[in-house]
Scaffold this motif. Structure first.
Motif, PDB file in Angstrom:
ATOM      1  N   THR A 178       0.826  -1.204   0.000  1.00 14.85           N
ATOM      2  CA  THR A 178       0.000   0.000   0.000  1.00 14.85           C
ATOM      3  C   THR A 178       0.861   1.254   0.000  1.00 14.85           C
ATOM      4  O   THR A 178       1.958   1.279   0.566  1.00 14.85           O
ATOM      5  CB  THR A 178      -0.927   0.032   1.225  1.00 14.85           C
ATOM      6  OG1 THR A 178      -0.136   0.018   2.423  1.00 14.85           O
ATOM      7  CG2 THR A 178      -1.865  -1.159   1.226  1.00 14.85           C
ATOM      8  N   TRP A 179       0.336   2.280  -0.662  1.00 11.16           N
ATOM      9  CA  TRP A 179       0.990   3.590  -0.663  1.00 11.16           C
ATOM     10  C   TRP A 179      -0.102   4.653  -0.773  1.00 11.16           C
ATOM     11  O   TRP A 179      -0.911   4.625  -1.696  1.00 11.16           O
ATOM     12  CB  TRP A 179       1.986   3.717  -1.820  1.00 11.16           C
ATOM     13  CG  TRP A 179       2.597   5.083  -1.935  1.00 11.16           C
ATOM     14  CD1 TRP A 179       2.458   5.974  -2.955  1.00 11.16           C
ATOM     15  CD2 TRP A 179       3.460   5.719  -0.975  1.00 11.16           C
ATOM     16  NE1 TRP A 179       3.156   7.119  -2.703  1.00 11.16           N
ATOM     17  CE2 TRP A 179       3.787   7.001  -1.482  1.00 11.16           C
ATOM     18  CE3 TRP A 179       3.966   5.346   0.275  1.00 11.16           C
ATOM     19  CZ2 TRP A 179       4.602   7.893  -0.795  1.00 11.16           C
ATOM     20  CZ3 TRP A 179       4.785   6.240   0.960  1.00 11.16           C
ATOM     21  CH2 TRP A 179       5.095   7.483   0.425  1.00 11.16           C
ATOM     22  N   LYS A 180      -0.146   5.530   0.214  1.00 17.39           N
ATOM     23  CA  LYS A 180      -1.145   6.598   0.268  1.00 17.39           C
ATOM     24  C   LYS A 180      -2.559   6.032   0.112  1.00 17.39           C
ATOM     25  O   LYS A 180      -3.357   6.517  -0.695  1.00 17.39           O
ATOM     26  CB  LYS A 180      -0.858   7.669  -0.789  1.00 17.39           C
ATOM     27  CG  LYS A 180       0.425   8.454  -0.511  1.00 17.39           C
ATOM     28  CD  LYS A 180       0.619   9.594  -1.495  1.00 17.39           C
ATOM     29  CE  LYS A 180       1.852  10.418  -1.120  1.00 17.39           C
ATOM     30  NZ  LYS A 180       2.073  11.548  -2.067  1.00 17.39           N
ATOM     31  N   ASP A 181      -2.820   4.984   0.898  1.00 14.70           N
ATOM     32  CA  ASP A 181      -4.143   4.360   0.987  1.00 14.70           C
ATOM     33  C   ASP A 181      -4.602   3.697  -0.312  1.00 14.70           C
ATOM     34  O   ASP A 181      -5.789   3.413  -0.480  1.00 14.70           O
ATOM     35  CB  ASP A 181      -5.199   5.379   1.436  1.00 14.70           C
ATOM     36  CG  ASP A 181      -4.906   5.952   2.814  1.00 14.70           C
ATOM     37  OD1 ASP A 181      -4.421   5.187   3.661  1.00 14.70           O
ATOM     38  OD2 ASP A 181      -5.142   7.149   3.019  1.00 14.70           O
ATOM     39  N   LYS A 182      -3.695   3.430  -1.212  1.00 10.39           N
ATOM     40  CA  LYS A 182      -4.013   2.695  -2.436  1.00 10.39           C
ATOM     41  C   LYS A 182      -3.124   1.455  -2.521  1.00 10.39           C
ATOM     42  O   LYS A 182      -2.044   1.409  -1.930  1.00 10.39           O
ATOM     43  CB  LYS A 182      -3.826   3.578  -3.672  1.00 10.39           C
ATOM     44  CG  LYS A 182      -4.781   4.768  -3.720  1.00 10.39           C
ATOM     45  CD  LYS A 182      -4.583   5.581  -4.989  1.00 10.39           C
ATOM     46  CE  LYS A 182      -5.566   6.759  -5.050  1.00 10.39           C
ATOM     47  NZ  LYS A 182      -5.401   7.577  -6.273  1.00 10.39           N
ATOM     48  N   ILE A 183      -3.589   0.461  -3.253  1.00  6.81           N
ATOM     49  CA  ILE A 183      -2.872  -0.810  -3.361  1.00  6.81           C
ATOM     50  C   ILE A 183      -2.189  -0.892  -4.727  1.00  6.81           C
ATOM     51  O   ILE A 183      -2.823  -0.688  -5.762  1.00  6.81           O
ATOM     52  CB  ILE A 183      -3.839  -1.996  -3.194  1.00  6.81           C
ATOM     53  CG1 ILE A 183      -4.597  -1.871  -1.870  1.00  6.81           C
ATOM     54  CG2 ILE A 183      -3.079  -3.323  -3.237  1.00  6.81           C
ATOM     55  CD1 ILE A 183      -5.716  -2.898  -1.722  1.00  6.81           C
ATOM     56  N   TYR A 184      -0.889  -1.206  -4.700  1.00  4.24           N
ATOM     57  CA  TYR A 184      -0.121  -1.221  -5.941  1.00  4.24           C
ATOM     58  C   TYR A 184       0.569  -2.563  -6.218  1.00  4.24           C
ATOM     59  O   TYR A 184       1.373  -2.662  -7.144  1.00  4.24           O
ATOM     60  CB  TYR A 184       0.936  -0.120  -5.915  1.00  4.24           C
ATOM     61  CG  TYR A 184       0.338   1.266  -6.043  1.00  4.24           C
ATOM     62  CD1 TYR A 184       0.002   1.795  -7.288  1.00  4.24           C
ATOM     63  CD2 TYR A 184       0.066   2.037  -4.914  1.00  4.24           C
ATOM     64  CE1 TYR A 184      -0.557   3.064  -7.412  1.00  4.24           C
ATOM     65  CE2 TYR A 184      -0.492   3.300  -5.019  1.00  4.24           C
ATOM     66  CZ  TYR A 184      -0.801   3.804  -6.277  1.00  4.24           C
ATOM     67  OH  TYR A 184      -1.362   5.057  -6.386  1.00  4.24           O
ATOM     68  N   GLY A 185       0.265  -3.566  -5.451  1.00  2.20           N
ATOM     69  CA  GLY A 185       0.884  -4.860  -5.703  1.00  2.20           C
ATOM     70  C   GLY A 185       0.158  -5.959  -4.947  1.00  2.20           C
ATOM     71  O   GLY A 185      -0.725  -5.701  -4.124  1.00  2.20           O
ATOM     72  N   ILE A 186       0.511  -7.204  -5.259  1.00  2.66           N
ATOM     73  CA  ILE A 186      -0.038  -8.372  -4.571  1.00  2.66           C
ATOM     74  C   ILE A 186       1.145  -9.182  -4.027  1.00  2.66           C
ATOM     75  O   ILE A 186       2.039  -9.557  -4.792  1.00  2.66           O
ATOM     76  CB  ILE A 186      -0.874  -9.248  -5.527  1.00  2.66           C
ATOM     77  CG1 ILE A 186      -1.996  -8.424  -6.164  1.00  2.66           C
ATOM     78  CG2 ILE A 186      -1.443 -10.449  -4.786  1.00  2.66           C
ATOM     79  CD1 ILE A 186      -2.820  -9.202  -7.189  1.00  2.66           C
ATOM     80  N   PRO A 187       1.191  -9.438  -2.717  1.00  2.49           N
ATOM     81  CA  PRO A 187       2.304 -10.216  -2.156  1.00  2.49           C
ATOM     82  C   PRO A 187       2.348 -11.628  -2.745  1.00  2.49           C
ATOM     83  O   PRO A 187       1.334 -12.323  -2.787  1.00  2.49           O
ATOM     84  CB  PRO A 187       1.991 -10.254  -0.656  1.00  2.49           C
ATOM     85  CG  PRO A 187       1.101  -9.077  -0.416  1.00  2.49           C
ATOM     86  CD  PRO A 187       0.263  -8.970  -1.661  1.00  2.49           C
ATOM     87  N   GLN A 188       3.533 -12.024  -3.203  1.00  3.59           N
ATOM     88  CA  GLN A 188       3.702 -13.384  -3.713  1.00  3.59           C
ATOM     89  C   GLN A 188       4.325 -14.287  -2.668  1.00  3.59           C
ATOM     90  O   GLN A 188       3.900 -15.417  -2.473  1.00  3.59           O
ATOM     91  CB  GLN A 188       4.570 -13.398  -4.977  1.00  3.59           C
ATOM     92  CG  GLN A 188       4.637 -14.786  -5.609  1.00  3.59           C
ATOM     93  CD  GLN A 188       5.623 -14.875  -6.754  1.00  3.59           C
ATOM     94  OE1 GLN A 188       6.743 -14.376  -6.650  1.00  3.59           O
ATOM     95  NE2 GLN A 188       5.205 -15.511  -7.843  1.00  3.59           N
ATOM     96  N   TRP A 189       5.358 -13.821  -2.025  1.00  5.23           N
ATOM     97  CA  TRP A 189       5.926 -14.549  -0.901  1.00  5.23           C
ATOM     98  C   TRP A 189       6.484 -13.564   0.107  1.00  5.23           C
ATOM     99  O   TRP A 189       6.723 -12.406  -0.206  1.00  5.23           O
ATOM    100  CB  TRP A 189       6.982 -15.575  -1.327  1.00  5.23           C
ATOM    101  CG  TRP A 189       8.138 -15.090  -2.168  1.00  5.23           C
ATOM    102  CD1 TRP A 189       8.168 -14.958  -3.531  1.00  5.23           C
ATOM    103  CD2 TRP A 189       9.444 -14.718  -1.713  1.00  5.23           C
ATOM    104  NE1 TRP A 189       9.396 -14.516  -3.949  1.00  5.23           N
ATOM    105  CE2 TRP A 189      10.197 -14.362  -2.861  1.00  5.23           C
ATOM    106  CE3 TRP A 189      10.048 -14.647  -0.466  1.00  5.23           C
ATOM    107  CZ2 TRP A 189      11.529 -13.949  -2.784  1.00  5.23           C
ATOM    108  CZ3 TRP A 189      11.371 -14.232  -0.380  1.00  5.23           C
ATOM    109  CH2 TRP A 189      12.095 -13.900  -1.533  1.00  5.23           C
ATOM    110  N   ALA A 190       6.601 -14.012   1.336  1.00  9.82           N
ATOM    111  CA  ALA A 190       7.068 -13.160   2.424  1.00  9.82           C
ATOM    112  C   ALA A 190       8.367 -13.736   2.979  1.00  9.82           C
ATOM    113  O   ALA A 190       8.594 -14.939   2.951  1.00  9.82           O
ATOM    114  CB  ALA A 190       6.014 -13.059   3.520  1.00  9.82           C
TER     115      ALA A 190
END
Length: 408
Positions: A106-118
């Motif tokens: 997230t950046w400035k309350d918007k979502i810009y990616g999907i986690p693939q692995w942690a």
């Protein structure tokens, strides 16, 4: 790789590349597009540089990309990433996504990616070394205890202290573990607050100074990286080592006979515990890493790219990466997968999850790459670090670099 031939280009980091290629084939089967997998440089900073340069040139051939979490805010702030559609928000930050991973996209309350692995780091060690030192590893241990235990019993302590991103990670976790931050008020952009000249910064510097001057320091301390201390786990008395989740799969794959292999008894002597405390009694803050999948803002096939992003981050995809490559899931439910449970001990999986959920990411700011470079310039080599000097000098230097008064 033109947009006219229905080929999507996916830029991946060097971890789990062969598995990523298999995922690309599976996720494009029966689809009107193919996926061409291109590999980014090994070094995390160079990955960021290559992506940023191409995206700055409005490169439409970057359809999907693997993004190291600390660089997500920089790319999003610059307008280089397409915002994740509402219908994929659950896959990106929903209740099944571990909090540490969800926060990275997230950046400035918007979502810009999907986690693939942690990813996170643990304290890996020889059980026999800890036993000889009298350390109860079922309880939290401090960096001071680990360094003393190794130094007094013929062992060593493995870290990442070369002049690169992982050294900045170590410094960040030491500062966070002392209850402080390198920077804060990141919403102010370049005018953020620089906090490293603090008691937490001095506590962090004291740990580095102690290890650098200790018999527990490994000979290549100033050039150490994720791979350099792997071979020392079973050398002599062995070591304590902070390193990422791949370590278990790495040593498990070495069990056998022949040069460079280890015995079953050696492998059984491998232990793991939570990341060490910077200050006794203050909960440690393990690092949070991994990979987020982003879609290029200039891609001519954004709909297809997001379809692929959802597929390569699915529970099935995350299971494959964890079992095959030791890259841990970003989704909580995947930790209950039978294949994953067969591949890893239950207490290790629980520790991975705990560390990701309670760890600390690097500061979420578009200026992290600049701040990281400034920290490395002042804190390297580790043998030069002084608690009463280094944090103060680095705070001044970071400010000068951000204000354009100094160059990296």
């Amino acid at each position: 790789m033109s947009s006219e031939d229905n080929t999507l280009t996916w830029w991946v980091n060097p971890d789990g590349v062969e598995t990523q290629k298999v995922l690309a084939e599976q996720c494009s089967e029966g689809k009107p597009y193919d996926i061409d997998v291109q590999q980014l440089p090994t070094d995390a900073t160079q990955q960021r540089v290559q992506l940023a340069r191409r995206l700055a040139a409005d490169d439409s051939t970057i359809d999907l990309m693997n993004i190291d979490p600390p660089f997500m805010s920089e790319l999003a702030n610059a307008g280089y990433l397409a915002e994740v559609p509402d219908e994929l928000a659950e896959a990106a930050t929903g209740s099944d996504v571990l909090q540490g991973a969800a926060d990275t996209v997230t950046w400035k309350d918007k979502i810009y990616g999907i986690p693939q692995w942690a990813n996170t780091q643990l304290l890996w060690y020889r059980k026999s070394l800890a036993e000889k030192a009298g350390l109860d590893m079922s309880k939290p241990v401090t960096w001071d205890q680990v360094i003393d235990a190794a130094a007094d019993n013929g062992g060593t302590v493995g870290v990442q202290a070369n002049k690169y991103e992982a050294y900045a990670i170590w410094i960040n976790q030491l500062v966070e573990g002392a209850g402080g931050h390198i920077v804060s008020d990141v919403e102010k952009g370049v005018d953020l607050s620089i906090d490293i000249d603090s008691q937490a910064g001095r506590d962090a510097a004291a740990v580095i100074q102690k290890l650098a001057g200790s018999k527990a320091a490994q000979p290549d301390l100033t050039n150490s990286n994720e791979g350099t201390s792997l071979g020392l786990m079973y050398a002599g008395a062995g070591e304590f080592m902070t390193n990422w989740t791949f370590v278990y799969a790495n040593y498990n794959g070495l069990v056998g006979e022949g040069e460079g292999m280890i015995s079953k008894q050696d492998f059984a002597d491998l232990g793991w515990a939570r990341y060490p405390q910077t200050v006794e009694g203050e909960e440690s803050r393990p690092p949070i890493g991994g990979i987020d999948i982003g879609v290029g803002a200039f891609s001519e096939h954004k709909d297809w790219a997001f379809e692929v992003a959802e597929c390569v981050t699915s529970p099935e995809s995350q299971t494959a990466l964890a079992v095959t490559d030791g890259l841990m899931p970003a989704r909580a439910s995947v930790y209950d997968n039978a294949d994953l449970k067969d591949a890893y001990p239950a207490d290790l999986l629980a520790l991975f999850r705990e560390s990701i959920d309670t760890g600390a990411a690097r500061p979420k700011t578009p200026y992290w790459s600049t701040i990281s470079g400034a920290i490395q310039n002042v804190w390297h080599p580790p043998t030069s670090v002084q608690p009463d000097k280094t944090p103060k000098e680095s705070a001044s230097y970071i400010r000068d670099v951000l204000d354009g008064k100094a160059l990296l």
